[in-house]
Design a protein around this motif. Structure first.
Motif, PDB file in Angstrom:
ATOM      1  N   LYS A 133      -5.778  -5.823   4.636  1.00 52.95           N
ATOM      2  CA  LYS A 133      -6.486  -5.036   3.617  1.00 52.95           C
ATOM      3  C   LYS A 133      -7.081  -3.763   4.239  1.00 52.95           C
ATOM      4  CE  LYS A 133      -7.684  -8.258  -0.073  1.00 52.95           C
ATOM      5  NZ  LYS A 133      -6.439  -7.944  -0.794  1.00 52.95           N
ATOM      6  N   GLU A 151      -4.229  -1.430   4.893  1.00 51.95           N
ATOM      7  CA  GLU A 151      -3.782  -0.838   3.622  1.00 51.95           C
ATOM      8  C   GLU A 151      -4.732   0.284   3.203  1.00 51.95           C
ATOM      9  OE1 GLU A 151      -1.422  -4.510   1.369  1.00 51.95           O
ATOM     10  OE2 GLU A 151      -3.608  -4.331   1.168  1.00 51.95           O
ATOM     11  N   HIS A 152      -6.015   0.071   3.454  1.00 50.48           N
ATOM     12  CA  HIS A 152      -7.029   1.048   3.052  1.00 50.48           C
ATOM     13  C   HIS A 152      -7.015   2.297   3.934  1.00 50.48           C
ATOM     14  CE1 HIS A 152     -11.115   2.774   2.676  1.00 50.48           C
ATOM     15  NE2 HIS A 152     -10.939   2.485   1.406  1.00 50.48           N
TER      16      HIS A 152
END
Lengths: 216, 216
Positions: B181, B184-185
């Motif tokens: 995550k 991805e960010h």
């Protein structure tokens, strides 16, 4: 029973290649008269490595020698010990030996030394290395050769653009070498100094200034 | 008599390293349930090599993988045959695996893949590789990691600046990994395409634009 000649080495940095003993002896006797005892010391690769170490430690430029390309054929994995390469061969490099970054500029060069007194033989350079340097130039990289005449203990920086004139002459059937006079004319002598031993970055600065002047 | 395990290889490009057979078998059985048969194919290194070949052939960027660093201990010189390396060891790389030039910009990156589904373990990266990337950043090079989650068949470009936040967290006693995550960010998904398979240069263009916007 005949045995192949084997030389046992232990290079901490794994960067050097040995020579056939008989060849080394032949060379020694042949070049004996040429040896300048007062100036013997590091070879060009060692001089560049030392210079690059200094440039890195001072955050001036980050330039490394690429590892020697090896084709690995057989690897042994002894229990509880690290892998041992048992059979491998040297491969021709497809690029130049050194590259890195200096103040946002991409730096790429090949280093060669010659025992020749009056000229640098062009068969020291491979076709694919020249292709690589041409590609780098198209991508706006800074590209050159460092050429050492060991007899004179002189190192020159020859910009790749200038080198190409002589390479084209050679490939179109002309002289198989660049004379030291031509290199003196088109290149830059790098004087030896304390640290870095070879301050080729000073010449790179000149090249950058000249390029940006030319664009004005 | 006990013999060490030996794997005989013949890699035309000499770029790959073999694994202990028993380890490979262990891994296979352990990870059996994870294998996604539909998506099996090239590993990250092969994908990058193919992409770099394409980028070079189209004169878009000149980026190469550096040869694996080897410490050579023994070389044999059979008569009339080429030199054979008889004993050598793998060394830890002191820099990243890939570098080169794109439109005057110095490009430098490390590529890693993980079988982990939810995070990228930071022990995949060596301290000296991080030091190298910090030095490159100071010299205004463009520096990043390409991280592949093999389970998801997803490749991300994570700029080195963003990576450092997680590396510092790890080194100050925090999480030993970066979650998918977080990647991805802070990173960029590189979609697979025909040629080049991984068009990471498109993301590099975005990074360059962002940097120059920030300087305005």
């Amino acid at each position: 029973m005949m045995q192949n000649k084997v030389i046992k080495l232990n290079y901490p940095n794994g960067k050097r290649i040995t020579k056939n003993t008989s060849k080394v002896l032949q060379q020694k006797s042949k070049d004996y008269s040429k040896i300048n005892y007062g100036k013997r010391g590091m070879n060009l690769e060692e001089e560049i490595d030392k210079s690059n170490q200094f440039l890195r430690s001072e955050n001036i430029a980050i330039i490394h020698k690429k590892p020697t390309p090896i084709q690995i054929v057989e690897v042994d994995y002894p229990k509880r010990q690290k892998a041992v390469i048992k059979e491998a061969y040297f491969r021709k490099p497809s690029t130049t030996d050194y590259n890195g970054v200096y103040n946002g500029y991409y730096i790429d060069f090949e280093a060669k030394e010659t025992k020749n007194k009056t000229s640098f033989p062009l068969n020291n350079i491979h076709d694919h290395q020249v292709s690589h340097m041409q590609q780098v130039l198209k991508q706006k990289g800074i590209c050159f050769l460092l050429i050492k005449f060991t007899y004179h203990d002189s190192v020159f920086l020859l910009p790749f653009r200038e080198f190409m004139v002589y390479w084209d002459r050679y490939k179109s059937g002309g002289k198989k070498s660049i004379t030291i006079k031509e290199i003196e004319h088109d290149g830059y002598l790098i004087p030896y100094q304390y640290r870095p031993r070879l301050d080729y970055i000073k010449i790179v600065d000149q090249l950058i200034t000249m390029e940006s002047e030319a664009l004005k």
